[in-house]
Design an enzyme around this catalytic site. Structure first.
Site, PDB file in Angstrom:
ATOM      1  CE  LYS A  14      -2.413  -0.845   3.809  1.00 55.39           C
ATOM      2  NZ  LYS A  14      -1.806  -2.175   4.160  1.00 55.39           N
ATOM      3  NE  ARG A  90      -4.984  -1.657   9.490  1.00 50.78           N
ATOM      4  CZ  ARG A  90      -3.698  -0.945   9.029  1.00 50.78           C
ATOM      5  NH1 ARG A  90      -3.786   0.429   8.810  1.00 50.78           N
ATOM      6  NH2 ARG A  90      -2.524  -1.746   8.928  1.00 50.78           N
ATOM      7  NE  ARG A 129       6.987  -2.459   6.667  1.00 51.84           N
ATOM      8  CZ  ARG A 129       5.856  -2.519   6.658  1.00 51.84           C
ATOM      9  NH1 ARG A 129       5.077  -1.907   5.543  1.00 51.84           N
ATOM     10  NH2 ARG A 129       5.194  -2.682   7.599  1.00 51.84           N
ATOM     11  NE  ARG A 135       5.692  -0.378  10.799  1.00 52.91           N
ATOM     12  CZ  ARG A 135       4.609  -0.235   9.873  1.00 52.91           C
ATOM     13  NH1 ARG A 135       4.610   0.344   8.847  1.00 52.91           N
ATOM     14  NH2 ARG A 135       3.579  -1.024  10.153  1.00 52.91           N
ATOM     15  NE  ARG A 146       1.469  -5.129  11.373  1.00 54.05           N
ATOM     16  CZ  ARG A 146       2.864  -4.916  10.580  1.00 54.05           C
ATOM     17  NH1 ARG A 146       3.682  -5.335  10.839  1.00 54.05           N
ATOM     18  NH2 ARG A 146       2.751  -3.924   9.600  1.00 54.05           N
TER      19      ARG A 146
HETATM   20  P1  AMP Z   1       0.305   0.572   9.069  1.00 51.87           P
HETATM   21  O1  AMP Z   1       1.343   1.441   9.037  1.00 51.87           O
HETATM   22  O2  AMP Z   1      -0.951   0.780   8.193  1.00 51.87           O
HETATM   23  O3  AMP Z   1       0.730  -0.996   8.747  1.00 51.87           O
HETATM   24  O4  AMP Z   1      -0.430   0.484  10.737  1.00 51.87           O
HETATM   25  C1  AMP Z   1       0.412   0.036  11.621  1.00 51.87           C
HETATM   26  C2  AMP Z   1      -0.697  -0.005  12.823  1.00 51.87           C
HETATM   27  O5  AMP Z   1      -0.932   1.317  13.247  1.00 51.87           O
HETATM   28  C3  AMP Z   1      -1.420  -1.100  12.701  1.00 51.87           C
HETATM   29  O6  AMP Z   1      -1.063  -2.380  12.746  1.00 51.87           O
HETATM   30  C4  AMP Z   1      -2.648  -0.581  13.805  1.00 51.87           C
HETATM   31  O7  AMP Z   1      -2.201  -0.809  14.964  1.00 51.87           O
HETATM   32  C5  AMP Z   1      -2.511   0.987  13.547  1.00 51.87           C
HETATM   33  N1  AMP Z   1      -3.340   1.381  12.684  1.00 51.87           N
HETATM   34  C6  AMP Z   1      -3.191   2.083  11.443  1.00 51.87           C
HETATM   35  N2  AMP Z   1      -4.158   2.460  10.810  1.00 51.87           N
HETATM   36  C7  AMP Z   1      -5.434   2.009  11.568  1.00 51.87           C
HETATM   37  C8  AMP Z   1      -6.680   1.934  11.389  1.00 51.87           C
HETATM   38  N3  AMP Z   1      -7.119   2.465  10.345  1.00 51.87           N
HETATM   39  N4  AMP Z   1      -7.539   1.629  12.424  1.00 51.87           N
HETATM   40  C9  AMP Z   1      -6.998   1.040  13.207  1.00 51.87           C
HETATM   41  N5  AMP Z   1      -5.621   1.019  13.764  1.00 51.87           N
HETATM   42  C10 AMP Z   1      -4.672   1.328  12.669  1.00 51.87           C
END
Ligand code: AMP
Length: 190
Positions: A14, A90, A129, A135, A146
């Site tokens: 993404k 999400r 990654r 991270r 996840r």
């Molecule tokens: P990402 O960078 O999109 O992989 O997001 C990393 C983490 O941030 C996720 O595993 C969630 O814990 C939190 N997170 C990001 N976007 C959302 C969302 N739309 N709803 C809930 N948690 C989120």
């Protein structure tokens, strides 16, 4: 105005594809994961709360995320030229909230680009990654949570957007350029 939701599992590409979409279509990028990581770095209340969820691979509660997203939309004039939503929505409540927030701003989701990638490839990409991202959630245990959270809480959105006639499945395997070419075709046909 073009508002694109880029949808897919963790590791589906993404972020990478969002960059290419921004370059070509000039959209404003909102990655809720990036916003949360910035909040964590700045040590805000939201960042402190989010950290507990993120480190376990769980979703941050809907109310917090929806409120955060509304603030980003309201505080950036450039969102009016169109947005790419990356990592949001999400959950179904988030998708419904997004629909309302955009309707209030006299716009809507133009299309959902769903990057479809097989699970072994996702795990492989996220572990790779993890070696460079720094991270805390790119380790095998958190990656597994996840992916489970994705299957249980996020995949129902695919049917939601199919029903809304917005979902476009994109084969997410192959080179970055090949995948982007598939996305371009979808966006150019809107
Ligand atoms: P990402 O960078 O999109 O992989 O997001 C990393 C983490 O941030 C996720 O595993 C969630 O814990 C939190 N997170 C990001 N976007 C959302 C969302 N739309 N709803 C809930 N948690 C989120």
């Amino acid at each position: 105005m073009l508002n694109v939701v880029i949808f897919g599992a963790p590791g589906s590409g993404k972020g990478t594809q969002s960059e290419l979409i921004i370059n070509k279509y000039g959209l404003f990028h909102i990655s809720t994961g990036d916003v949360l990581r910035a909040e964590m770095k700045n040590g805000t209340e939201l960042g402190k709360t989010a950290e507990g969820y993120i480190s376990k691979g769980q979703l941050v509660p809907d109310e917090l995320i929806i409120d955060m997203l509304a603030k980003v939309l309201d505080s950036n004039e450039e969102t009016k030229k169109g947005v790419i939503f990356d990592g949001f929505p999400r959950t179904i409540p988030q998708a419904k909230a997004l629909k309302k927030m955009l309707a209030d701003r006299v716009t809507e989701v133009s299309a959902v680009v769903g990057l479809e990638v097989e699970e072994p490839e996702l795990i492989d990409r996220l572990l790779k990654r993890g070696q460079v991202s720094g991270r805390s959630d790119d380790n095998l245990e958190t990656i597994k949570s996840r992916l489970e959270v994705y299957h249980n809480q996020t995949t129902p959105l695919k049917d939601y957007y199919i029903e809304e006639k917005k979902y476009n499945a994109i084969h997410g395997m192959g080179s970055v350029e090949e995948i982007f070419a598939r996305i371009e075709k979808t966006i150019d046909n809107l």
